[in-house]
Write a protein that holds these residues in place. Structure first.
Motif, PDB file in Angstrom:
ATOM      1  N   PRO A  80      27.894  35.714  22.497  1.00  0.00           N
ATOM      2  CA  PRO A  80      27.868  34.157  23.046  1.00  0.00           C
ATOM      3  C   PRO A  80      27.232  34.154  24.391  1.00  0.00           C
ATOM      4  O   PRO A  80      26.456  33.239  24.618  1.00  0.00           O
ATOM      5  CB  PRO A  80      29.180  33.649  23.156  1.00  0.00           C
ATOM      6  N   PHE A  81      27.293  35.110  25.305  1.00  0.00           N
ATOM      7  CA  PHE A  81      26.891  35.180  26.520  1.00  0.00           C
ATOM      8  C   PHE A  81      25.318  35.410  26.310  1.00  0.00           C
ATOM      9  O   PHE A  81      24.668  34.762  27.153  1.00  0.00           O
ATOM     10  CB  PHE A  81      27.485  36.267  27.347  1.00  0.00           C
ATOM     11  N   LEU A  82      24.928  36.199  25.581  1.00  0.00           N
ATOM     12  CA  LEU A  82      23.440  36.600  25.503  1.00  0.00           C
ATOM     13  C   LEU A  82      22.934  35.416  24.688  1.00  0.00           C
ATOM     14  O   LEU A  82      21.786  35.012  24.999  1.00  0.00           O
ATOM     15  CB  LEU A  82      23.180  37.845  24.450  1.00  0.00           C
ATOM     16  N   HIS A  83      23.541  34.594  23.535  1.00  0.00           N
ATOM     17  CA  HIS A  83      22.868  33.386  23.273  1.00  0.00           C
ATOM     18  C   HIS A  83      22.657  32.281  24.376  1.00  0.00           C
ATOM     19  O   HIS A  83      21.572  31.754  24.268  1.00  0.00           O
ATOM     20  CB  HIS A  83      23.906  32.850  22.169  1.00  0.00           C
ATOM     21  N   ILE A  84      23.514  32.018  24.979  1.00  0.00           N
ATOM     22  CA  ILE A  84      23.475  31.312  26.205  1.00  0.00           C
ATOM     23  C   ILE A  84      22.482  31.426  27.095  1.00  0.00           C
ATOM     24  O   ILE A  84      21.562  30.711  27.462  1.00  0.00           O
ATOM     25  CB  ILE A  84      24.751  31.027  26.857  1.00  0.00           C
ATOM     26  N   ALA A  85      22.391  32.616  27.561  1.00  0.00           N
ATOM     27  CA  ALA A  85      21.241  33.355  28.543  1.00  0.00           C
ATOM     28  C   ALA A  85      19.857  33.165  27.721  1.00  0.00           C
ATOM     29  O   ALA A  85      18.942  32.501  28.510  1.00  0.00           O
ATOM     30  CB  ALA A  85      21.537  34.730  28.759  1.00  0.00           C
ATOM     31  N   TYR A  86      19.852  33.414  26.424  1.00  0.00           N
ATOM     32  CA  TYR A  86      18.603  33.243  25.761  1.00  0.00           C
ATOM     33  C   TYR A  86      18.187  31.805  25.472  1.00  0.00           C
ATOM     34  O   TYR A  86      16.966  31.658  25.885  1.00  0.00           O
ATOM     35  CB  TYR A  86      18.531  33.893  24.363  1.00  0.00           C
ATOM     36  N   PHE A  87      19.025  31.221  25.247  1.00  0.00           N
ATOM     37  CA  PHE A  87      18.752  29.320  25.142  1.00  0.00           C
ATOM     38  C   PHE A  87      18.267  28.838  26.644  1.00  0.00           C
ATOM     39  O   PHE A  87      17.354  28.077  26.626  1.00  0.00           O
ATOM     40  CB  PHE A  87      19.625  28.783  24.376  1.00  0.00           C
ATOM     41  N   MET A  88      18.908  29.458  27.589  1.00  0.00           N
ATOM     42  CA  MET A  88      18.619  28.877  28.808  1.00  0.00           C
ATOM     43  C   MET A  88      17.233  29.360  29.270  1.00  0.00           C
ATOM     44  O   MET A  88      16.392  28.763  29.971  1.00  0.00           O
ATOM     45  CB  MET A  88      19.519  29.175  29.834  1.00  0.00           C
ATOM     46  N   ALA A  89      16.978  30.686  28.903  1.00  0.00           N
ATOM     47  CA  ALA A  89      15.416  31.219  29.427  1.00  0.00           C
ATOM     48  C   ALA A  89      14.591  30.400  28.567  1.00  0.00           C
ATOM     49  O   ALA A  89      13.479  30.088  29.216  1.00  0.00           O
ATOM     50  CB  ALA A  89      15.593  32.602  29.206  1.00  0.00           C
ATOM     51  N   GLY A  91      14.617  27.344  27.444  1.00  0.00           N
ATOM     52  CA  GLY A  91      14.767  25.963  27.995  1.00  0.00           C
ATOM     53  C   GLY A  91      13.775  25.957  29.387  1.00  0.00           C
ATOM     54  O   GLY A  91      12.914  25.081  29.795  1.00  0.00           O
ATOM     55  N   THR A  92      14.358  26.962  30.268  1.00  0.00           N
ATOM     56  CA  THR A  92      13.689  26.976  31.732  1.00  0.00           C
ATOM     57  C   THR A  92      12.438  27.382  31.637  1.00  0.00           C
ATOM     58  O   THR A  92      11.324  26.933  32.589  1.00  0.00           O
ATOM     59  CB  THR A  92      14.353  27.911  32.534  1.00  0.00           C
ATOM     60  N   SER A  93      11.713  28.375  30.736  1.00  0.00           N
ATOM     61  CA  SER A  93      10.428  28.794  30.613  1.00  0.00           C
ATOM     62  C   SER A  93       9.490  27.500  29.956  1.00  0.00           C
ATOM     63  O   SER A  93       8.643  27.369  30.530  1.00  0.00           O
ATOM     64  CB  SER A  93      10.258  29.970  29.548  1.00  0.00           C
ATOM     65  N   ALA A  94      10.150  26.617  29.061  1.00  0.00           N
ATOM     66  CA  ALA A  94       9.435  25.310  28.584  1.00  0.00           C
ATOM     67  C   ALA A  94       9.152  24.497  29.941  1.00  0.00           C
ATOM     68  O   ALA A  94       8.356  23.905  30.022  1.00  0.00           O
ATOM     69  CB  ALA A  94      10.098  24.905  27.444  1.00  0.00           C
ATOM     70  N   ILE A 120      13.961  18.641  29.772  1.00  0.00           N
ATOM     71  CA  ILE A 120      13.957  19.975  28.908  1.00  0.00           C
ATOM     72  C   ILE A 120      15.102  20.684  29.120  1.00  0.00           C
ATOM     73  O   ILE A 120      15.902  20.922  28.244  1.00  0.00           O
ATOM     74  CB  ILE A 120      12.582  20.526  28.936  1.00  0.00           C
ATOM     75  N   VAL A 121      15.438  21.052  30.533  1.00  0.00           N
ATOM     76  CA  VAL A 121      16.599  21.618  30.737  1.00  0.00           C
ATOM     77  C   VAL A 121      17.764  21.286  30.652  1.00  0.00           C
ATOM     78  O   VAL A 121      18.829  21.773  29.942  1.00  0.00           O
ATOM     79  CB  VAL A 121      16.440  22.209  32.233  1.00  0.00           C
ATOM     80  N   LEU A 122      17.803  19.971  30.693  1.00  0.00           N
ATOM     81  CA  LEU A 122      19.112  19.184  30.306  1.00  0.00           C
ATOM     82  C   LEU A 122      19.334  19.141  28.684  1.00  0.00           C
ATOM     83  O   LEU A 122      20.476  19.164  28.288  1.00  0.00           O
ATOM     84  CB  LEU A 122      19.103  17.543  31.073  1.00  0.00           C
ATOM     85  N   VAL A 123      18.216  18.802  28.127  1.00  0.00           N
ATOM     86  CA  VAL A 123      18.414  18.870  26.505  1.00  0.00           C
ATOM     87  C   VAL A 123      18.964  20.284  26.051  1.00  0.00           C
ATOM     88  O   VAL A 123      20.052  20.404  25.371  1.00  0.00           O
ATOM     89  CB  VAL A 123      17.210  18.546  25.750  1.00  0.00           C
ATOM     90  N   THR A 124      18.481  21.367  26.754  1.00  0.00           N
ATOM     91  CA  THR A 124      19.027  22.826  26.400  1.00  0.00           C
ATOM     92  C   THR A 124      20.380  23.007  26.665  1.00  0.00           C
ATOM     93  O   THR A 124      21.218  23.352  25.903  1.00  0.00           O
ATOM     94  CB  THR A 124      18.114  23.666  27.311  1.00  0.00           C
ATOM     95  N   ARG A 125      20.813  22.457  27.902  1.00  0.00           N
ATOM     96  CA  ARG A 125      22.277  22.503  28.248  1.00  0.00           C
ATOM     97  C   ARG A 125      23.291  21.508  27.546  1.00  0.00           C
ATOM     98  O   ARG A 125      24.201  21.958  27.065  1.00  0.00           O
ATOM     99  CB  ARG A 125      22.317  21.883  29.735  1.00  0.00           C
ATOM    100  N   VAL A 126      22.582  20.416  26.948  1.00  0.00           N
ATOM    101  CA  VAL A 126      23.393  19.562  26.029  1.00  0.00           C
ATOM    102  C   VAL A 126      23.578  20.003  24.632  1.00  0.00           C
ATOM    103  O   VAL A 126      24.648  20.189  24.009  1.00  0.00           O
ATOM    104  CB  VAL A 126      22.853  18.097  25.866  1.00  0.00           C
ATOM    105  N   PHE A 127      22.507  20.625  24.244  1.00  0.00           N
ATOM    106  CA  PHE A 127      22.445  21.564  23.076  1.00  0.00           C
ATOM    107  C   PHE A 127      23.350  22.625  22.854  1.00  0.00           C
ATOM    108  O   PHE A 127      24.549  22.807  22.227  1.00  0.00           O
ATOM    109  CB  PHE A 127      21.168  21.953  22.563  1.00  0.00           C
ATOM    110  N   TYR A 132      28.887  25.003  21.691  1.00  0.00           N
ATOM    111  CA  TYR A 132      30.094  25.607  22.052  1.00  0.00           C
ATOM    112  C   TYR A 132      31.329  24.864  21.900  1.00  0.00           C
ATOM    113  O   TYR A 132      32.335  25.173  21.940  1.00  0.00           O
ATOM    114  CB  TYR A 132      29.837  26.353  23.156  1.00  0.00           C
ATOM    115  N   CYS A 133      31.064  23.445  21.766  1.00  0.00           N
ATOM    116  CA  CYS A 133      32.011  22.567  21.658  1.00  0.00           C
ATOM    117  C   CYS A 133      32.581  22.696  20.097  1.00  0.00           C
ATOM    118  O   CYS A 133      33.634  22.447  19.696  1.00  0.00           O
ATOM    119  CB  CYS A 133      31.797  21.039  22.231  1.00  0.00           C
ATOM    120  N   LYS A 134      31.619  22.553  19.254  1.00  0.00           N
ATOM    121  CA  LYS A 134      31.606  22.635  17.773  1.00  0.00           C
ATOM    122  C   LYS A 134      32.253  24.014  17.508  1.00  0.00           C
ATOM    123  O   LYS A 134      33.064  24.227  16.590  1.00  0.00           O
ATOM    124  CB  LYS A 134      30.379  22.402  17.025  1.00  0.00           C
TER     125      LYS A 134
END
Length: 145
Positions: A80-89, A91-94, A120-127, A132-134
């Motif tokens: 899960p840590f790598l998933h979070i890091a990958y999706f944040m990468a 989002g921030t790259s976009a 874009i960064v906020l949508v990534t964080r909300v996703f 991880y809430c679900k």
């Protein structure tokens, strides 16, 4: 045969280690680059999208290949840590790409570029928060372990 699998796994993880370091630091550096683009109004070179594709392919292989999955069995919270890091990468790259497009071609105003990058960064964080809430990490760890 078992020695060959172990050798392959060691070589793979030696390749994966720099990728994980890049994943962990990429969002921070991309945000710092976005700030510099806004301040200096000149594009900054971020990580190419091919880097994210290669890292994503390596992460996918590490989850799908049984011999490589042992690290996640040993440290279940790593996946899960790598998933979070990958999706944040991603989002921030976009977001950095939006800022670079503004600085390079000036097709839209500065406030719109900054707002687009922030959205874009906020949508990534909300996703990620929704995901991880679900599917909480503690339940995922308990099921794997």
């Amino acid at each position: 045969m078992k020695a060959a699998k172990a050798m392959f796994a060691v070589c793979f993880y030696l390749l994966l280690l720099p990728c994980v370091l890049i994943l962990v630091t990429m969002p921070l550096f991309s945000i710092l680059d976005m700030i510099e683009v806004a301040n200096y109004e000149a594009p900054r070179l971020g990580y190419p999208l091919i880097v994210l594709g290669v890292i994503g392919g390596l992460l996918f292989a590490s989850v799908r290949v049984g011999a490589l999955r042992t690290l996640y069995r040993k440290y279940p919270v790593l996946l899960p840590f790598l998933h979070i890091a990958y999706f944040m990468a991603i989002g921030t790259s976009a977001g950095l790409e939006v800022m670079n497009q503004w600085a390079d071609s000036l097709l839209f105003p500065k406030w719109l570029a900054i707002g687009g990058a922030v959205v874009i960064v906020l949508v990534t964080r909300v996703f990620l928060s929704y995901w991880y809430c679900k599917y909480p990490i503690s339940l995922t760890v308990r099921k794997q372990g």
